[in-house]
Scaffold this active site. Structure first.
Site, short mmCIF file in Angstrom:
data_model
loop_
_atom_site.label_atom_id
_atom_site.label_comp_id
_atom_site.label_asym_id
_atom_site.label_seq_id
_atom_site.Cartn_x
_atom_site.Cartn_y
_atom_site.Cartn_z
N SER A 78 0.83 -1.20 0.00
CA SER A 78 0.00 0.00 0.00
C SER A 78 0.87 1.25 0.00
O SER A 78 1.69 1.44 0.90
CB SER A 78 -0.91 0.02 1.23
OG SER A 78 -1.51 1.29 1.37
N HIS A 120 -1.44 -1.16 -4.09
CA HIS A 120 -2.70 -0.87 -3.42
C HIS A 120 -2.81 0.62 -3.11
O HIS A 120 -1.88 1.23 -2.59
CB HIS A 120 -2.77 -1.69 -2.12
CG HIS A 120 -4.09 -1.60 -1.42
ND1 HIS A 120 -5.18 -2.33 -1.80
CD2 HIS A 120 -4.49 -0.86 -0.34
CE1 HIS A 120 -6.20 -2.07 -1.00
NE2 HIS A 120 -5.81 -1.16 -0.12
N ASP A 128 -5.00 3.38 -0.97
CA ASP A 128 -5.97 3.66 0.08
C ASP A 128 -6.47 5.08 -0.12
O ASP A 128 -5.77 6.06 0.16
CB ASP A 128 -5.32 3.51 1.46
CG ASP A 128 -5.06 2.05 1.81
OD1 ASP A 128 -6.03 1.27 1.81
OD2 ASP A 128 -3.90 1.69 2.07
N MET A 176 -8.91 8.05 0.77
CA MET A 176 -9.71 8.55 1.90
C MET A 176 -10.13 9.98 1.63
O MET A 176 -9.37 10.77 1.07
CB MET A 176 -8.89 8.47 3.19
CG MET A 176 -8.27 7.11 3.46
SD MET A 176 -7.36 7.08 5.02
CE MET A 176 -6.42 5.56 4.81
N HIS A 183 -8.81 0.98 -3.20
CA HIS A 183 -9.76 0.81 -2.09
C HIS A 183 -10.33 2.19 -1.76
O HIS A 183 -9.63 3.06 -1.26
CB HIS A 183 -9.03 0.20 -0.89
CG HIS A 183 -9.83 0.21 0.37
ND1 HIS A 183 -9.24 0.10 1.62
CD2 HIS A 183 -11.16 0.33 0.62
CE1 HIS A 183 -10.17 0.15 2.55
NE2 HIS A 183 -11.34 0.29 1.97
N MET A 227 -12.32 4.55 0.40
CA MET A 227 -12.90 4.86 1.72
C MET A 227 -13.53 6.24 1.60
O MET A 227 -13.06 7.22 2.20
CB MET A 227 -11.82 4.81 2.80
CG MET A 227 -11.37 3.40 3.12
SD MET A 227 -9.89 3.33 4.15
CE MET A 227 -8.62 3.29 2.88
N MET A 272 -11.22 -5.62 6.29
CA MET A 272 -10.35 -4.74 7.05
C MET A 272 -10.00 -5.41 8.37
O MET A 272 -10.88 -5.79 9.14
CB MET A 272 -11.04 -3.40 7.31
CG MET A 272 -11.30 -2.59 6.06
SD MET A 272 -9.79 -2.19 5.14
CE MET A 272 -8.91 -1.19 6.35
N ASP A 327 -6.55 -6.37 4.73
CA ASP A 327 -5.80 -5.12 4.79
C ASP A 327 -5.75 -4.62 6.23
O ASP A 327 -6.80 -4.36 6.83
CB ASP A 327 -6.47 -4.07 3.90
CG ASP A 327 -5.74 -2.74 3.88
OD1 ASP A 327 -4.71 -2.60 4.55
OD2 ASP A 327 -6.23 -1.82 3.19
#
Length: 223
Positions: free
Chosen positions: A10, A35, A37, A39, A69, A71, A140, A178
């Site tokens: 990540s 990966h 992340d 947000m 991913h 979020m 998660m 993850d």
């Protein structure tokens, strides 16, 4: 037939001042995918990266799959933007969209693999009516929002329960985990049923990316 193990570093834990070189280094060290992340400071209390970073890495020459991913809420706009920016797979949280089926289909229509993400407290019933529509389930093993957290041990039982469900599917569905995955616990995560392992600080915080991932693969090979 079990799917081959995949390690997905990540970039949340990478040095963003030299992100292209960091990604090149982990790919050279053996990463199967990268990966993201993502947000939005709304769904989670943190703000990270957007589609322009994905597009920049593709232009930089990154060819391995990019696993995004989300979020964020809402999700559909960013599904579209990340697909156009070069994402290979896009996962999101079911509670972050008003129409789970529509958002899953949107990702596929745009040429990406799709998936749902379950937080530690999200019940498995979120999967009840969509297992025939997804390519991946991401569990998660920390509460989302920040890197560097410790693995929640109770996740192992949840992995087992999801694996039992996926084993009834007609098509292969990846089981990704993850949060807090390191050399010393990656084998137990695989043994519980996972096949895709997101590693942030365990890789980017190490002195030797290749040695760290080689140690992880050695642990995975024991199972």
């Amino acid at each position: 037939m079990p799917l081959p193990d995949q390690i997905a570093p990540s970039i949340l834990s990478a040095d963003f001042a030299r992100l292209g070189a960091e990604v090149d280094a982990v790919v050279e060290a053996g990463a199967d995918m990268i990966h993201f992340d993502v947000m939005d400071y709304h769904y989670v209390p943190n703000l990270t990266i957007g589609p322009l970073v994905c597009e920049a890495l593709r232009k930089h020459g990154v060819t391995v799959p990019i696993d995004v991913h989300l979020m964020v809420t809402p999700v559909d706009g960013l599904i579209t933007d990340f697909a156009k920016a070069g994402a290979s797979s896009i996962t999101f949280h079911p509670e972050a969209t008003q129409h789970v089926d529509r958002s899953l289909q949107l990702a596929r229509d745009l040429g990406c693999k799709n998936g749902l993400v379950l937080n530690p407290a999200t019940p498995l019933s979120a999967l009840d009516h969509v297992l025939d529509k997804i390519d991946m389930v991401l569990l998660m093993s920390v509460n989302p929002g920040f890197g560097g957290q410790s693995f929640i041990p109770q996740t192992l039982e949840k992995i087992r329960q999801v694996r039992a469900r996926l084993d009834t599917c007609d098509q292969p569905v990846r089981l990704e985990v993850d949060g807090g995955i390191k050399v010393d616990n990656i084998a137990s995560v695989k043994e519980a049923g996972a096949d895709t392992f997101v590693c942030g600080s365990a890789v980017f915080g190490s002195d030797d990316y290749a040695a760290t991932m080689a140690a992880m693969r050695a642990e995975l090979a024991r199972i």
